[in-house]
Scaffold this motif. Structure first.
Motif, mmCIF file in Angstrom:
data_model
loop_
_atom_site.group_PDB
_atom_site.id
_atom_site.type_symbol
_atom_site.label_atom_id
_atom_site.label_comp_id
_atom_site.label_asym_id
_atom_site.label_seq_id
_atom_site.Cartn_x
_atom_site.Cartn_y
_atom_site.Cartn_z
ATOM 1 N N VAL A 372 0.764 -1.099 0.202
ATOM 2 C CA VAL A 372 0.318 0.208 0.119
ATOM 3 C C VAL A 372 0.431 1.351 0.261
ATOM 4 O O VAL A 372 0.817 2.352 -0.577
ATOM 5 C CB VAL A 372 -1.168 -0.335 1.076
ATOM 6 C CG1 VAL A 372 -1.918 1.302 1.372
ATOM 7 C CG2 VAL A 372 -1.780 -0.728 1.558
ATOM 8 N N ASN A 373 1.664 0.822 1.102
ATOM 9 C CA ASN A 373 2.432 2.077 1.455
ATOM 10 C C ASN A 373 3.696 2.119 -0.204
ATOM 11 O O ASN A 373 3.853 3.852 -0.853
ATOM 12 C CB ASN A 373 3.819 1.707 2.024
ATOM 13 C CG ASN A 373 2.982 2.164 3.320
ATOM 14 O OD1 ASN A 373 1.661 2.344 2.917
ATOM 15 N ND2 ASN A 373 4.343 2.200 4.301
ATOM 16 N N LEU A 374 3.796 2.046 -1.049
ATOM 17 C CA LEU A 374 5.165 1.864 -2.302
ATOM 18 C C LEU A 374 3.901 2.291 -3.746
ATOM 19 O O LEU A 374 4.262 2.832 -4.057
ATOM 20 C CB LEU A 374 4.966 0.783 -2.863
ATOM 21 C CG LEU A 374 6.502 0.567 -4.040
ATOM 22 C CD1 LEU A 374 7.222 1.346 -4.133
ATOM 23 C CD2 LEU A 374 6.219 -1.581 -4.213
ATOM 24 N N SER A 375 2.435 2.086 -2.943
ATOM 25 C CA SER A 375 1.518 2.997 -4.253
ATOM 26 C C SER A 375 1.259 3.975 -4.267
ATOM 27 O O SER A 375 0.940 4.767 -5.823
ATOM 28 C CB SER A 375 0.320 1.960 -4.154
ATOM 29 O OG SER A 375 0.018 2.437 -2.471
ATOM 30 N N VAL A 376 1.722 4.530 -4.177
ATOM 31 C CA VAL A 376 1.665 6.056 -3.361
ATOM 32 C C VAL A 376 2.704 7.108 -4.476
ATOM 33 O O VAL A 376 3.479 7.891 -4.649
ATOM 34 C CB VAL A 376 0.991 6.669 -1.651
ATOM 35 C CG1 VAL A 376 2.519 7.450 -1.357
ATOM 36 C CG2 VAL A 376 1.034 8.281 -1.894
ATOM 37 N N LEU A 377 3.888 6.564 -4.870
ATOM 38 C CA LEU A 377 5.608 6.702 -5.196
ATOM 39 C C LEU A 377 5.062 7.617 -6.192
ATOM 40 O O LEU A 377 5.633 8.759 -6.402
ATOM 41 C CB LEU A 377 6.242 5.242 -5.281
ATOM 42 C CG LEU A 377 7.410 5.726 -6.334
ATOM 43 C CD1 LEU A 377 8.737 6.956 -5.375
ATOM 44 C CD2 LEU A 377 8.466 4.146 -6.616
ATOM 45 N N SER A 378 3.677 7.345 -7.083
ATOM 46 C CA SER A 378 3.806 7.973 -8.639
ATOM 47 C C SER A 378 2.939 9.715 -7.728
ATOM 48 O O SER A 378 3.831 10.349 -8.461
ATOM 49 C CB SER A 378 2.989 6.909 -9.271
ATOM 50 O OG SER A 378 2.607 8.523 -10.689
ATOM 51 N N GLU A 379 2.500 9.321 -7.080
ATOM 52 C CA GLU A 379 2.339 10.421 -6.301
ATOM 53 C C GLU A 379 2.547 11.557 -6.204
ATOM 54 O O GLU A 379 2.643 12.801 -6.153
ATOM 55 C CB GLU A 379 1.007 11.108 -5.857
ATOM 56 C CG GLU A 379 -0.270 9.461 -6.118
ATOM 57 C CD GLU A 379 -1.530 10.260 -6.849
ATOM 58 O OE1 GLU A 379 -1.489 11.820 -7.095
ATOM 59 O OE2 GLU A 379 -2.250 10.407 -8.051
ATOM 60 N N ILE A 380 3.655 11.050 -5.086
ATOM 61 C CA ILE A 380 4.220 12.168 -4.256
ATOM 62 C C ILE A 380 5.911 13.024 -5.146
ATOM 63 O O ILE A 380 7.242 13.153 -4.755
ATOM 64 C CB ILE A 380 4.654 11.921 -2.788
ATOM 65 C CG1 ILE A 380 5.643 10.279 -2.926
ATOM 66 C CG2 ILE A 380 3.701 11.120 -2.199
ATOM 67 C CD1 ILE A 380 5.530 9.656 -1.776
ATOM 68 N N SER A 381 6.047 11.795 -6.753
ATOM 69 C CA SER A 381 7.210 11.902 -7.014
ATOM 70 C C SER A 381 7.265 12.640 -8.478
ATOM 71 O O SER A 381 7.996 13.257 -8.739
ATOM 72 C CB SER A 381 7.837 10.112 -7.544
ATOM 73 O OG SER A 381 8.015 9.709 -6.118
ATOM 74 N N LYS A 382 5.876 12.733 -9.245
ATOM 75 C CA LYS A 382 5.643 13.896 -10.138
ATOM 76 C C LYS A 382 6.859 15.363 -9.786
ATOM 77 O O LYS A 382 6.433 15.748 -8.873
ATOM 78 C CB LYS A 382 4.723 13.806 -10.207
ATOM 79 C CG LYS A 382 3.831 12.781 -10.524
ATOM 80 C CD LYS A 382 1.883 12.918 -11.486
ATOM 81 C CE LYS A 382 1.383 11.321 -11.741
ATOM 82 N NZ LYS A 382 0.417 11.720 -11.589
ATOM 83 N N GLY A 383 8.105 16.173 -10.657
ATOM 84 C CA GLY A 383 8.031 17.237 -10.643
ATOM 85 C C GLY A 383 9.724 16.649 -9.729
ATOM 86 O O GLY A 383 10.286 17.763 -9.790
ATOM 87 N N CYS A 384 9.236 16.262 -9.167
ATOM 88 C CA CYS A 384 10.821 16.155 -8.318
ATOM 89 C C CYS A 384 11.905 16.282 -9.146
ATOM 90 O O CYS A 384 11.811 15.850 -10.998
ATOM 91 C CB CYS A 384 10.421 14.745 -7.523
ATOM 92 S SG CYS A 384 11.056 12.385 -7.811
ATOM 93 N N MET A 385 13.578 16.014 -8.996
ATOM 94 C CA MET A 385 14.284 15.748 -9.614
ATOM 95 C C MET A 385 14.737 13.972 -9.604
ATOM 96 O O MET A 385 14.291 13.611 -8.669
ATOM 97 C CB MET A 385 15.729 15.689 -9.267
ATOM 98 C CG MET A 385 15.442 18.065 -9.499
ATOM 99 S SD MET A 385 17.446 19.268 -9.360
ATOM 100 C CE MET A 385 17.851 17.915 -11.086
ATOM 101 N N ILE A 386 15.390 13.396 -10.662
ATOM 102 C CA ILE A 386 16.010 12.099 -10.610
ATOM 103 C C ILE A 386 16.802 11.412 -9.401
ATOM 104 O O ILE A 386 16.874 10.150 -8.838
ATOM 105 C CB ILE A 386 16.651 11.625 -11.940
ATOM 106 C CG1 ILE A 386 15.680 12.088 -12.955
ATOM 107 C CG2 ILE A 386 17.044 10.259 -12.201
ATOM 108 C CD1 ILE A 386 16.472 11.753 -14.832
#
Length: 405
Positions: A372-386
């Protein structure tokens, strides 16, 4: 021969059922598709990240699971309830005692023997579970520092984690996969001298914990790499069903040891740390690491209280049998049950269906906090740097053995 990947970023036209979410034709001309993983050292497990980048900026990231295939749930349906425990260990293998504790309490509730578990057994269960929570947090914090370039905290935390693993091996006979907590009791009582050695370790550890906070959490470089990065707002965390240090890092004081009050946790005094945005924004990578660091102090506090009870009111007795309440045959009545508990990474829940005739569960389903925790990765990573994406992945603290069940 594999089809040639084509690339034009049009999210409204994407089919999520495809093996790869994006094709080359879906990307804008200045965007690029990168694959990170599934090399084990780079992504905390066999995880593949499909990353769409615009230069150094992450446009989107899609985690792909399915490279490990533990198949725990289906396997459990072919085993007797007591035979499942060693396989429970192999889900979150970094905190196996916590998983065992939750599973056994679930089966005990099915059998209606929760009130028959001796107090000494309950306190030993909590003691070893908190030791394992410490070991898990040490690895999470140490490898997170390593992800963003800090080598020394990792080496120091691994050194002290080794003390914990030796204590647990002394108690159970196994280094990581314990099979120590049994349905109705324990495999063994604690070895003679265990309580004294554990107290020595606590006295050794307290100044070390303060040292680690200064070394990592208060380090200027670490703060700049983690503050305001990967911010998880509380409403988003709740909507995604996030639990554990990730949820508490977003500011919600929610811990199942308090909320559900299972085992002897209601008898113990401990706090539930939360993120407050002290270095950046509430719910960022720094807050999640801060919560895990503060939980180490709370685990030490719980362990001290358990040791006090185990060496006074519940002190060792030669006649004590840790298997006295272990049922000779585990055959629950026909029922469905869901039991949950707070592991090092969040809510671990077991749904089991018994038909009343078999020694094996008819159905078994696990609610994995890592998944469940891994599922939110896309939401909190957009716009960040690699480079920030690597920090965000490290701050989630997941184990793929529990994700890919």
């Amino acid at each position: 021969m594999a089809n040639k990947i084509q690339y034009d970023y049009k999210p409204e036209h994407l089919n999520i059922s495809e093996p790869n979410k994006y094709k080359e034709s879906d990307l804008k001309s200045e965007q690029m598709l990168l694959n990170i993983g599934p090399q084990h050292p780079s992504t905390h497990g066999v995880l593949r990240l499909e990353v769409i980048t615009d230069g150094e900026i992450v446009v989107d990231v899609i985690p792909h699971m399915g490279y490990l295939h533990r198949c725990f749930e289906k396997h459990a349906e072919s085993l007797m309830y007591n035979q499942i425990i060693p396989y429970v260990d192999r889900m979150d293998y970094l905190a196996a005692m916590n998983s065992e504790h939750v599973y056994c309490m679930g089966v005990e509730k099915m059998l209606g023997i929760t009130d028959k578990i001796p107090k000494r057994v309950e306190y030993i269960r909590v003691l070893v579970s908190e030791l394992n929570r410490l070991a898990s947090h040490f690895l999470a914090i140490g490898t997170f520092g390593l992800d963003i370039g800090a080598t020394t905290p990792f080496l120091w935390l691994m050194r002290d984690r080794e003390h914990i693993l030796r204590l647990l091996e002394w108690a159970s006979g196994a280094r990581m996969l314990y099979n120590y907590i049994w349905i109705g009791g324990l495999y063994y009582d604690l070895p003679v001298g265990f309580e004294e050695r554990c107290l020595e370790f606590i006295n050794y550890l307290k100044p070390k914990l303060r040292e680690y906070e200064g070394l990592l959490l208060e380090n200027k470089i670490f703060v700049e790499r983690t503050a305001k990065v990967g911010v998880l707002p509380l409403d988003l965390a709740v909507n995604y069903g996030i639990t554990g240090p990730m949820l508490r890092g977003s500011g919600l004081k929610y811990d199942l040891r308090r909320v559900d009050g299972y085992s002897v946790y209601p008898e113990l005094d401990f706090d539930v740390p939360i993120g407050k945005g002290e270095m950046g924004t509430t719910g960022d990578c720094w807050d999640r690491t801060y919560v895990r660091a503060r939980e180490c102090w709370e685990s030490v506090k719980i362990m001290e209280q358990c040791l006090e009870r185990l060496t006074t009111d519940l002190k060792r007795d030669k006649s004590f049998d840790p298997q006295a309440a272990v049922p000779k045959r585990v055959r629950p009545k026909k029922q469905d049950i869901y039991f949950r508990g707070e592991t090092a990474k969040g809510e671990l829940g077991f749904f089991m269906r018994a038909d009343g005739r078999s020694d094996k569960p008819l159905r078994c389903k696990v609610r994995s906090s890592c998944f469940v925790n891994l599922s939110v990765l896309s939401e909190i990573s957009k716009g960040c740097m690699i480079a920030d994406l690597i920090a965000i992945v490290g701050s989630i603290d997941f184990v793929m053995g529990e994700v890919d069940r």
